[in-house]
Design a protein around this motif. Structure first.
Motif, short mmCIF file in Angstrom:
data_model
loop_
_atom_site.label_atom_id
_atom_site.label_comp_id
_atom_site.label_asym_id
_atom_site.label_seq_id
_atom_site.Cartn_x
_atom_site.Cartn_y
_atom_site.Cartn_z
N PHE A 338 0.79 -1.25 -0.08
CA PHE A 338 0.02 0.06 -0.05
C PHE A 338 1.03 1.17 0.05
N ILE A 339 1.87 1.29 0.63
CA ILE A 339 2.84 2.32 0.55
C ILE A 339 3.54 2.62 -0.59
N LEU A 396 4.24 13.86 1.56
CA LEU A 396 5.47 13.09 1.86
C LEU A 396 5.10 12.10 3.32
N PRO A 397 5.45 11.19 3.55
CA PRO A 397 5.15 10.23 4.75
C PRO A 397 6.08 10.60 5.82
N GLN A 398 5.45 10.32 7.02
CA GLN A 398 6.20 10.33 8.27
C GLN A 398 7.17 9.03 8.41
N GLN A 401 12.61 6.82 12.97
CA GLN A 401 14.03 7.35 12.80
C GLN A 401 14.95 6.05 12.95
N PRO A 406 8.02 4.18 6.33
CA PRO A 406 6.93 5.06 6.71
C PRO A 406 6.01 4.37 7.86
N LEU A 407 5.65 5.25 8.81
CA LEU A 407 4.74 4.83 9.97
C LEU A 407 3.52 4.23 9.35
N ALA A 408 3.50 3.17 8.47
CA ALA A 408 2.27 2.42 7.90
C ALA A 408 1.96 1.29 8.53
N LEU A 417 -5.37 1.48 13.68
CA LEU A 417 -4.86 2.74 14.24
C LEU A 417 -2.98 2.51 13.80
N LEU A 418 -2.74 3.59 13.19
CA LEU A 418 -1.44 3.52 12.94
C LEU A 418 -0.26 3.37 14.26
N HIS A 420 2.60 4.35 16.41
CA HIS A 420 3.34 5.47 16.72
C HIS A 420 4.12 5.57 18.06
N ASP A 422 7.09 7.94 20.18
CA ASP A 422 7.77 9.19 20.03
C ASP A 422 8.61 9.41 21.57
N HIS A 431 10.90 10.13 16.23
CA HIS A 431 9.26 9.43 16.09
C HIS A 431 9.77 7.84 15.81
N VAL A 455 12.90 11.65 3.61
CA VAL A 455 11.77 12.88 3.63
C VAL A 455 12.24 14.19 3.86
#
Lengths: 503, 120
Positions: A338-339, A396-398, A401, A406-408, A417-418, A420, A422, A431, A455
């Protein structure tokens, strides 16, 4: 050397002379000055003589075996090109798996060659040095033979023309690149734990078998033949992986927590990296081998489970967050594809919505997730495309680190829910995609604050400016409309149809 | 923890400090449970820009490909900023709203269509 050996040496003698006998005791230099990287990781080695040489192979025999394999390999490459082997593949969409391989995996082989050459220099034990030297040469051979295997396709298909350049620049290739550079910038024992053990011993079946079986199922003779030629090398590499872990653990009990932390880290990093293999298996192979979830069950949960059971006697437990990989096996391949689908204008290969038949296969293989979450998404995308609004995400995706993906990926306990996480380190916010990647950062923040996140580099203006078409075309060297975009309506699809008509 | 390095006081450059963005900063936005966007989005923004301007000029165009974007009403939305509940002031700047470099905003909207069933 033993001067009395006028007759042929027996195997054992010959082995001793050609390996262990090549070392010597330093007399006028300090050991720490000769092997300056051996100690800083905290690994305690009390006796290098306990090292059991994993290969039992001397350099002269090594050259002989490898040369024989090369002769057979190149004979087949010649035959494939003389018989228009590019036309024997199942479907031109298959070649996208080859494009992914040459851009993402072949450069890792080259980095492995450099990595083993470096760490082989750093061990006090002769046995470990010889093993690393041979593996280093193997990795260089794999780089070369993969390039030769795929160069035939490069004459007819896009996306393969600039793979080393792309490896250093393109956003998704920063995932394998940063993975390997993390290992290469670690100390020599961590490098071997990361690459020889976690990657080559525990996870290699999940990289190699899908690509090589995928090639076999889809009529790609060159890649299959390369795979066979590399197989005996890989078997040796796996032996080195197991030996290094057992050796370190047996040398000193203080080594156990250090190794455990490396196993936690590198299983997680390897698992994240293999998401691209998952999507290759489930989405890019026109003729499927098995699903990613099946492969993870067989090669990680079952084989890896038995292995970690065996390591229990050293005080090692299974890698942290392994349970999350088991939950994730029903999701990651879909999320990864999907990304690439929505950033398919910035990929050196084509992307597409799976066919109705392929979606049925995915429903069957992923009964708990595909129809509920992923089929509706692909159906919406197909509708959009049919209206002439093929979805490309211009924002652009996040990125994470640590793994740079990407946070997908969704939360282990909430698949809508993605995920994540930090943290703030030294006044700067960072992140992550997961607990696993956050833990890796916390362990060595000084290392990961330096991450070259594609990114952020684009937005700093370091990739040729603010115009994304220029970034993709000039900086990445992905030719717009030729290498990228949807398979439907692509140059590749048009050419294939024309060739098929001609034969 | 700290890195184990081959020499003392190992440090490397902090690659993404705000100074490297030429007067701008990064802002991430996750539209929660709207997975047509595979990941949260990264934006470059002027910290002096008002929150309303950020929504209108930066976020709205990026969300436009989503079928629910037409029904999306920011006045009905809830926000979270770096993990905390957050009520933005539309006429105040990003900086005055406490949205720092590399802050993550979460946009939480009420059910807007049947796409919500598959979190699209």
């Amino acid at each position: 050397m033993n001067a009395k050996t006028s007759k042929r040496l027996n195997m054992k003698e010959r082995y001793r002379i050609m390996t262990r006998d090549l070392g010597w005791e330093p007399s006028y230099q300090r050991y720490e000055d000769i092997f300056p990287q051996e100690g800083f990781e905290g690994i305690k080695i009390t006796d290098w003589d306990q090292w059991e040489d994993p290969f039992r192979l001397t350099m002269d025999n090594y050259w002989k075996f490898q040369a024989e394999k090369e002769r057979k390999l190149y004979a087949i490459f010649d035959a494939v090109s003389q018989n228009n082997g590019q036309m024997k593949i199942s479907d031109p969409r298959y070649l996208n798996a080859v494009k992914l391989f040459i851009t993402a995996v072949t450069p890792l082989e080259y980095n492995a060659y450099k990595g083993y050459a470096r760490v082989g220099r750093q061990f006090g034990g002769v046995g470990a040095r010889i093993a690393c030297q041979m593996q280093s040469i193997d990795e260089l051979r794999h780089t070369q033979t993969q390039i030769h295997a795929m160069s035939h396709y490069n004459k007819y298909f896009g996306g393969m023309h600039d793979f080393p350049h792309m490896f250093d620049r393109v956003w998704y290739l920063s995932v394998p690149k940063s993975f390997f550079e993390d290992a290469s910038t670690a100390g020599p024992f961590e490098f071997l734990t990361a690459i020889s053990f976690s990657f080559e011993y525990v996870l290699t079946n999940l990289l190699f078998l899908p690509f090589m079986s995928g090639a076999a199922y889809n009529g790609d003779m060159n890649t299959v033949t390369f795979g066979f030629s590399a197989q005996s090398d890989e078997a040796r590499h796996m032996t080195l992986g197991l030996e290094i872990i057992k050796f370190i653990l047996e040398q000193h009990e203080d080594n156990v927590p250090i190794v455990q932390q490396w196993l936690d880290k590198w299983l997680w990093r390897g698992y994240r990296l293999l998401s691209i293999v998952g999507m290759m298996m489930d989405y890019m192979l026109p003729n499927k081998v098995m699903s990613w979830a099946e492969a993870w069950t067989m090669y990680y949960e079952e084989a890896g489970g038995a292995l970690f059971k065996e390591l229990e006697r050293y005080g090692i437990r299974p890698p942290k967050y392994a349970d999350q990989t088991v939950i994730g096996k029903d999701h990651v391949s879909h999320q990864a594809w999907f990304i690439f689908y929505q950033y398919g204008h910035a990929t050196a290969f084509n992307t597409w919505v799976p066919t109705a038949q392929e979606m049925d296969w995915l429903s069957e293989k992923y009964p708990d997730t595909f129809d509920r979450l992923y089929r509706p998404r692909f159906e919406l995308l197909a509708e959009k495309a049919a209206r002439g609004e093929r979805f490309y995400n211009d924002a652009l995706p996040q990125l994470c680190q640590v793994c740079q993906i990407p946070l997908a990926i969704t939360e282990p306990d909430d698949d809508t829910l993605l995920s994540h996480r930090d943290t703030v380190h030294d006044g700067e916010r960072y992140h992550f995609c997961s607990d696993g990647c956050r833990d890796i950062f916390h362990h060595e923040p000084e290392k990961y604050v330096q991450a070259w996140l594609p990114v952020h580099q684009i937005l700093q203006g370091n990739c040729g400016g603010a115009d994304m078409e220029k970034v993709i075309g000039d900086y990445y060297r992905i030719e717009m409309g030729e290498d990228n975009l949807d398979f439907e309506g692509s140059a590749e699809q048009r050419r294939w149809a024309a060739w098929k008509q001609a034969v | 923890m700290s890195v184990r390095a081959n020499y003392a006081n190992y440090r490397g450059p902090v690659r993404d400090r705000v100074e490297n963005f030429h007067g701008n900063q990064l802002v991430y936005v996750m539209w929660e449970r709207h997975l047509l966007f595979c990941a949260p989005l990264t934006f470059l923004a002027d910290p002096a820009m008002t929150f309303d301007a950020f929504l209108a000029e930066v976020l709205t165009p990026a969300l436009a490909p989503h079928p629910e974007s037409e029904a999306l009403d920011f006045a009905e939305a809830q926000w979270r900023l770096d993990g905390e509940a957050f009520t933005p002031r539309g006429d105040a700047s990003l900086a005055d709203n406490g949205i720092g470099h590399k802050s993550q905003l979460r946009l939480i909207t009420p059910r807007l269509s049947d796409l919500a069933d598959a979190a699209i």
